[in-house]
Design an enzyme around this catalytic site. Structure first.
Site, PDB file in Angstrom:
ATOM      1  CG  ASN A   9      49.995  11.543  13.563  1.00 46.05           C
ATOM      2  OD1 ASN A   9      51.072  11.721  12.588  1.00 46.05           O
ATOM      3  ND2 ASN A   9      49.499  12.595  14.044  1.00 46.05           N
ATOM      4  CE  LYS A  11      51.184  12.964  17.061  1.00 47.30           C
ATOM      5  NZ  LYS A  11      51.060  13.631  18.442  1.00 47.30           N
ATOM      6  CG  HIS A  95      47.199  16.412  14.663  1.00 46.78           C
ATOM      7  ND1 HIS A  95      48.069  17.139  15.534  1.00 46.78           N
ATOM      8  CD2 HIS A  95      47.123  15.276  14.768  1.00 46.78           C
ATOM      9  CE1 HIS A  95      48.375  16.174  16.530  1.00 46.78           C
ATOM     10  NE2 HIS A  95      47.810  15.047  16.163  1.00 46.78           N
ATOM     11  CD  GLU A  97      51.217  17.206  17.358  1.00 41.87           C
ATOM     12  OE1 GLU A  97      51.664  16.514  16.371  1.00 41.87           O
ATOM     13  OE2 GLU A  97      50.951  16.283  18.224  1.00 41.87           O
ATOM     14  CD  GLU A 167      44.628  13.104  17.380  1.00 43.69           C
ATOM     15  OE1 GLU A 167      45.057  11.956  17.688  1.00 43.69           O
ATOM     16  OE2 GLU A 167      45.267  14.054  17.202  1.00 43.69           O
ATOM     17  N   GLY A 173      50.333  13.561  23.840  1.00 42.96           N
ATOM     18  CA  GLY A 173      51.571  13.261  24.003  1.00 42.96           C
ATOM     19  C   GLY A 173      52.177  13.400  25.581  1.00 42.96           C
ATOM     20  CB  SER A 212      47.704   9.496  26.142  1.00 44.43           C
ATOM     21  OG  SER A 212      48.587  10.648  26.146  1.00 44.43           O
TER      22      SER A 212
HETATM   23  P1  13P Z   1      49.909  10.609  21.225  1.00 46.37           P
HETATM   24  O1  13P Z   1      49.210   9.169  20.873  1.00 46.37           O
HETATM   25  O2  13P Z   1      51.204  10.377  21.379  1.00 46.37           O
HETATM   26  O3  13P Z   1      49.380  11.247  22.587  1.00 46.37           O
HETATM   27  O4  13P Z   1      49.465  11.478  19.959  1.00 46.37           O
HETATM   28  C1  13P Z   1      48.131  11.486  19.430  1.00 46.37           C
HETATM   29  C2  13P Z   1      47.952  12.210  18.513  1.00 46.37           C
HETATM   30  O5  13P Z   1      48.003  13.342  18.287  1.00 46.37           O
HETATM   31  C3  13P Z   1      47.507  11.313  17.288  1.00 46.37           C
HETATM   32  O6  13P Z   1      47.312  11.907  15.986  1.00 46.37           O
END
Ligand code: 13P
Length: 250
Positions: A9, A11, A95, A97, A167, A173, A212
């Protein structure tokens, strides 16, 4: 046996030049012997570029969002049929976010999931708890509520054509990863929630871990019985790191 999936992903990152370099490096480095499915979830503007680069490769294209609506007067939205028209096969829905920053509700996530399935896309449904929810012992009830909203909307059978991703919000992150034991506990519980409606669907559905994931921790996470691959954020922007994660998935 469930075929593992590793989905990157990206982003809201990248330029045409960086996307081209990243996909080229991943395509060159991906081993034809790996059995896991590899999915690259690009920002909308680069989907066609990536689609063209993935022709006759072993990798598939994913998007990061989809409108819950069909064609029409929805300024700024992108429909499932548009995504399919651009060669997209997978789409991330729910997600954290999008839930936290763009106020997507469980009902809206369920509608997006339904639209994706109806449009021939494979949704990757994300669920996960915040740190305070974990600290209050609410992890399993939070993910159950998120999952149940979708199952009630589309029926458990739809999960034959979908992927689930756990997640934990506190691991995204942050560099904090759930331990394999913490992740397995939730993955096992998610599979049980599905099994209580259909044991066949539960045994076939892939449940990815995200938060992560790096080359250094992927192997121990993917070794857990109910973890069927990963949804990778930051590390998916680095070809070497991402390929090492794919290798760990086998
Ligand atoms: P990270 O791997 O940067 O922690 O992000 C995970 C994520 O949100 C994947 O959709």
């Amino acid at each position: 046996m469930r075929t593992p999936v590793v989905a990157g992903n990206w982003k809201m990152n990248g330029t045409q030049a960086s996307v081209q370099a990243l996909v080229e490096a991943i395509r060159t480095g991906a081993d034809a012997q790996w059995k896991s499915a590899i999915v690259l979830c690009s920002p909308f503007p680069y989907l066609q570029l990536v689609a063209d680069m993935l022709v006759s490769s072993r990798m598939a294209l994913g998007a990061q969002n989809v409108s819950e609506f069909g064609a029409g007067a929805y300024t700024g939205e992108v429909s499932a049929s548009m995504l399919q028209d651009c060669g997209v096969q997978y789409v991330i829905v729910g997600h954290s976010e999008r839930r936290a920053l763009f106020a997507e509700t469980d009902a809206q996530v369920a509608d997006k999931f339904a639209t994706a399935i109806a449009g021939g896309l494979t949704p990757i449904l994300c669920v996960g708890e915040t740190l305070s929810e974990r600290e209050q012992g609410k992890t399993l009830s939070v993910v159950e509520t998120q999952l149940a909203a979708v199952i009630e909307r589309v029926g458990v059978e739809s999960f034959a054509k979908a992927i689930l991703a756990y997640e934990p919000v506190w691991a995204i992150g942050t560099g904090l990863t759930a331990t394999p034991e913490q992740a397995q506990e939730v993955h096992g519980a998610l599979r049980e929630m599905i099994a209580s409606r259909s044991s066949d669907i539960a045994s076939g559905v892939r449940i990815l871990y995200g938060g992560s994931v790096k080359a250094a921790n992927a192997g121990s996470l993917f070794a857990c019985p109910d973890i069927d691959g990963g949804l990778i954020g930051g590390a998916s922007l680095d070809a070497t790191e991402f390929l090492a994660i794919c290798q760990a998935a086998g």
